[in-house]
Design a protein around this motif. Structure first.
Motif, PDB file in Angstrom:
ATOM      1  N   PHE A 100       6.825  -8.461  -0.110  1.00 46.15           N
ATOM      2  CA  PHE A 100       7.934  -7.632  -0.592  1.00 46.15           C
ATOM      3  C   PHE A 100       8.919  -8.569  -1.295  1.00 46.15           C
ATOM      4  O   PHE A 100       9.815  -9.145  -0.689  1.00 46.15           O
ATOM      5  N   ARG A 152       4.845   5.570   7.247  1.00 48.20           N
ATOM      6  CA  ARG A 152       4.722   4.163   6.858  1.00 48.20           C
ATOM      7  C   ARG A 152       6.050   3.599   6.340  1.00 48.20           C
ATOM      8  O   ARG A 152       6.122   3.013   5.267  1.00 48.20           O
ATOM      9  N   ARG A 198      10.930 -10.076   7.336  1.00 47.22           N
ATOM     10  CA  ARG A 198      10.140  -9.810   6.130  1.00 47.22           C
ATOM     11  C   ARG A 198       8.934 -10.739   6.045  1.00 47.22           C
ATOM     12  O   ARG A 198       7.844 -10.318   5.665  1.00 47.22           O
ATOM     13  N   LYS A 202       6.339  -7.993   6.148  1.00 42.80           N
ATOM     14  CA  LYS A 202       6.207  -7.572   4.745  1.00 42.80           C
ATOM     15  C   LYS A 202       6.303  -8.793   3.832  1.00 42.80           C
ATOM     16  O   LYS A 202       7.215  -8.903   3.009  1.00 42.80           O
ATOM     17  N   THR A 215       9.800   2.095   2.622  1.00 43.70           N
ATOM     18  CA  THR A 215       8.340   1.978   2.625  1.00 43.70           C
ATOM     19  C   THR A 215       7.908   0.690   1.932  1.00 43.70           C
ATOM     20  O   THR A 215       8.719  -0.022   1.337  1.00 43.70           O
ATOM     21  N   ASP A 216       6.606   0.407   1.983  1.00 43.91           N
ATOM     22  CA  ASP A 216       6.071  -0.783   1.316  1.00 43.91           C
ATOM     23  C   ASP A 216       6.243  -0.733  -0.190  1.00 43.91           C
ATOM     24  O   ASP A 216       6.171  -1.767  -0.862  1.00 43.91           O
ATOM     25  N   THR A 217       6.449   0.463  -0.726  1.00 42.71           N
ATOM     26  CA  THR A 217       6.620   0.607  -2.175  1.00 42.71           C
ATOM     27  C   THR A 217       8.080   0.761  -2.563  1.00 42.71           C
ATOM     28  O   THR A 217       8.391   1.253  -3.645  1.00 42.71           O
ATOM     29  N   PRO A 274       0.175  -5.534  -2.740  1.00 49.58           N
ATOM     30  CA  PRO A 274       0.930  -4.314  -2.440  1.00 49.58           C
ATOM     31  C   PRO A 274       0.657  -3.225  -3.456  1.00 49.58           C
ATOM     32  O   PRO A 274       0.259  -3.481  -4.577  1.00 49.58           O
TER      33      PRO A 274
END
Length: 708
Positions: free
Chosen positions: A118, A98, A111, A115, A155-157, A386
């Motif tokens: 983010f 991911r 983005r 995302k 990653t998303d985090t 998120p």
């Protein structure tokens, strides 16, 4: 396709039907036996690839991790063919789940599409985690070389992984040979390397720091390249690489023929400290690349900038520095005709963030407004929230160096940053180790002189049990060490501890006065040694390859000269005692007395003479660097610690010998009838010899346990 792991011996099967990725060098496949790993198989494997991967596997960096996520996709094993040739054809590395290339996150359009939540705090955290990964590489003497947006996954985090690690520049810590990075992207290449052949260049950390500065700029400035700008002169605008080569940074303090891009964010949205570091990176570092901010400085400033972020009252996805008076993202949304760089959760829920910019619409007539049927409310959609932002473990603790203002060097504090208390603490530990070393040596000496079977048996049992426990530990918690090296290390420590215990029991039980004096001397030398080492912390290996001359040769020649001179002096004294034992029958006590009385002055004279010889001839003839890499423990760390310990011990002994000879209580003239004019010389020689002995043992003990 079946291959065999080089070091574990396991046979694995590649899922060749589902290729994960590929490039000019090779293809990447998943592993049927272990989905957490992937394999990179080269199109044309070479012996150079195999040698480079072997070094990387043997010396992995201390990569930061968070919840099983590794910041560096480092080789975990090599892959070879099963046939008789057994050629190395690729390697295994951790699989990254991911994650997307970093440009997906800093490019506003990408983005917003992929995302949208983010936000600016996540971009700060991604920058911090990127710098943390590069910091781990540089600390282990690796250089990325080809810094670009394709080799960094996020990653998303906001966790980061550096990939394509087999293209990094690697240096063999033993032969000092470089395995260069032959590629590079011009948009991320520093000015001093523009237009050069990367196959002929040994990269340095400051070259990586230029590319890292560009990525940090792009992360926090909406994907804008720091050298992009509107050309103000006539003619065709130069390319980005030409602007880099000329040092034309539009946001700096020098006048350049460019102005910032009209749709780029305002330079002042960045934290003031970040702006200073970027100027230091691109403008000050243009002429002096070594002055570019290092990774530790970037970590400190990025953390400071992230902690200064405040939330906009209109949109809680808008975060900006508290040095600004108003939200820059609200103003930027108006500038972009409604395209919000950080859309709200409600806008994402209703997919408004994907709509094009606002256009002027013709207003409906009053009659049309009345006849128009009301729209039915749509079905509520879940709000995308998120997951909690990720952070690598090294960032949870403060950086070991204090933040420095740009252009000022970092001055490390004594005692690992703890000031006087740190030096005092290390001096106490040094005293403890000095006592243990003295007890172990005394135990062995007493066992030989007195013929104590119990003491000798205790040492032998300690060696056996130490090796057994070390090998047992390998099966409980696997390590990267081989069974042989781990067993030898455990045997060494087991024998040392057993000798110390046996010496203490024997000395105390027999009330031996010589044993007590040995403990006092060992503790005294250990306290001095621990305090000196804690205050100055000499590196385990000098950061220079091959042979060195000049100032470094002078310093390194002194180290080698003191060590080799002391060793040669000890060997010659041993040969002298051995010859005397053949000429006349002497018991073990007399031989030991002769050995000590000759070894101390021999090591003193040898250490002092060798240090002076290395001091003189090192800058002229050149000397090899210390033979082992940095941050070692066990046997190798013990060897290198012994070299440094002998060198510093000779220096300390010379100083103490000169001081003690001036104390009236020590009247060598009255004791042995020596001429007063040579009292100081004799004291200095004996001090250097005792310092060399104590330094060798203490440095070997501290190096073996991995002090550094």
């Amino acid at each position: 396709m079946r291959l065999q792991r080089q070091f574990s011996g396991q046979t694995i099967t590649l899922d060749t039907q589902n290729q994960i990725g590929g490039g000019g060098e090779g293809r990447i496949y998943s592993i049927l036996q272990d989905p957490s790993l992937v394999a990179k198989i080269y199109h044309k494997p070479t012996d150079e690839n195999a040698d480079k991967l072997t070094i990387m596997f043997s010396h992995p960096p201390n990569a930061p991790t968070a919840g099983g996520h590794s910041a560096i996709a480092w080789p975990v094993d090599l892959l070879r063919t099963i046939n008789q040739k057994q050629q190395i054809v690729g390697f295994l590395m951790p699989r990254v789940y991911r994650a997307e290339p970093i440009h997906i996150f800093y490019n506003p359009r990408n983005r917003r599409q992929k995302k949208p939540l983010f936000n600016y705090r996540y971009l700060h955290r991604a920058a911090r985690n990127l710098v943390a990964a590069v910091n781990a590489l540089h600390n282990s003497k690796y250089v990325i070389g080809d810094v670009n947006e394709s080799n960094i996954l996020v990653t998303d985090t906001a966790l980061v992984t550096l990939v394509d690690t087999d293209s990094f520049q690697v240096q063999d810590p033993y032969t000092q040979e470089f395995y260069r990075c032959p590629v590079g992207k011009p948009e991320f290449t520093p000015p001093e390397l523009q237009g050069q052949s990367f196959r002929d260049i040994d990269r340095k950390p400051e070259h990586d720091l230029f590319g890292i500065g560009i990525l940090i700029f792009q992360l926090l400035m909406e994907g804008t390249h720091p050298f992009a700008g509107v050309y103000k002169d006539r003619g065709e605008p130069p390319t980005i690489e030409t602007r880099i080569k000329l040092g034309h940074f539009p946001y700096g303090k020098k006048q350049v023929p460019y102005r910032p891009m009209p749709l780029a964010p305002n330079w002042k949205i960045l934290h003031p400290s970040i702006r200073e570091l970027l100027i230091e990176c691109f403008e000050v570092g243009y002429k002096k690349p070594r002055l570019r901010p290092d990774t530790r400085t970037w970590l400190q400033v990025l953390r400071e900038s992230e902690n200064s972020l405040v939330t906009c009252q209109r949109n809680n996805q808008h975060l900006y520095g508290n040095h600004l008076k108003s939200c820059p993202w609200c103003e930027r949304t108006k500038l972009l005709k409604g395209r919000d760089p950080f859309p709200s959760r409600r806008a994402v829920q209703n997919k408004q963030h994907l709509e094009p910019g606002l256009k002027k619409q013709k207003s409906l007539s009053l009659a049309a407004q009345k006849t128009a049927p009301p729209k039915k409310p749509g079905r509520p959609k879940p709000i995308i929230i998120p997951r909690q932002m990720g952070q690598y473990q090294p960032l949870l603790t403060p950086v070991s160096t204090k933040f420095r203002s740009p252009s000022l060097p970092i001055i490390p504090l004594p005692g690992g940053g703890n000031g006087f208390s740190g030096v005092a603490q290390d001096a106490i530990w040094g005293g403890l180790w000095g006592v243990l070393c003295a007890a172990a040596i005394s135990g062995l000496v007493l066992a030989i002189i007195k013929g104590s079977v119990a003491t000798i048996g205790g040492v032998i049992m300690g060696i056996l049990w130490g090796g057994f426990l070390a090998l047992s530990f390998q099966y409980v918690i696997p390590t990267n060490s081989s069974n042989v090296s781990l067993g030898l290390t455990g045997a060494m420590w087991g024998g040392f501890i057993a000798a110390a215990i046996s010496g203490i029991v024997y000395g105390v039980g027999n009330r031996d006065g010589a044993f007590g004096q040995a403990l006092v001397l060992g503790g005294f030398l250990g306290i001095i040694w621990g305090g000196v080492w804690s205050a100055f912390k000499p590196p385990l290996a000098l950061p220079v390859p091959g042979r060195v001359w000049g100032g470094r040769g002078l310093f390194l020649g002194s180290i080698w000269g003191a060590f080799l001179g002391a060793v040669i002096g000890a060997i010659l004294s041993g040969v002298f005692v051995f010859q005397e034992s053949l000429n006349q029958s002497n018991n073990s006590a007399i031989l030991l007395s002769m050995l000590m009385s000759s070894m101390i002055p021999a090591m003193g004279i040898g250490g002092m003479g060798g240090m002076m010889g290395g001091f003189v001839f090192g800058p002229i003839l050149g000397v090899p660097t210390l033979p082992l890499s940095n941050k070692l423990s066990g046997f190798r760390g013990g060897v290198l610690g012994g070299i440094w310990g002998c060198f510093l011990g000779v220096i300390i002994g010379v100083i103490l010998g000169g001081i003690l000879s001036q104390i009236p209580l020590i009247d060598l003239v009255g004791i042995v009838g020596i001429n007063a004019s040579i009292t100081s010389i004799i004291s200095t020689i004996f001090g250097a010899g005792l310092g060399a002995i104590g330094g060798c043992f203490s440095g070997a003990a501290w190096g073996a346990m991995g002090k550094w």
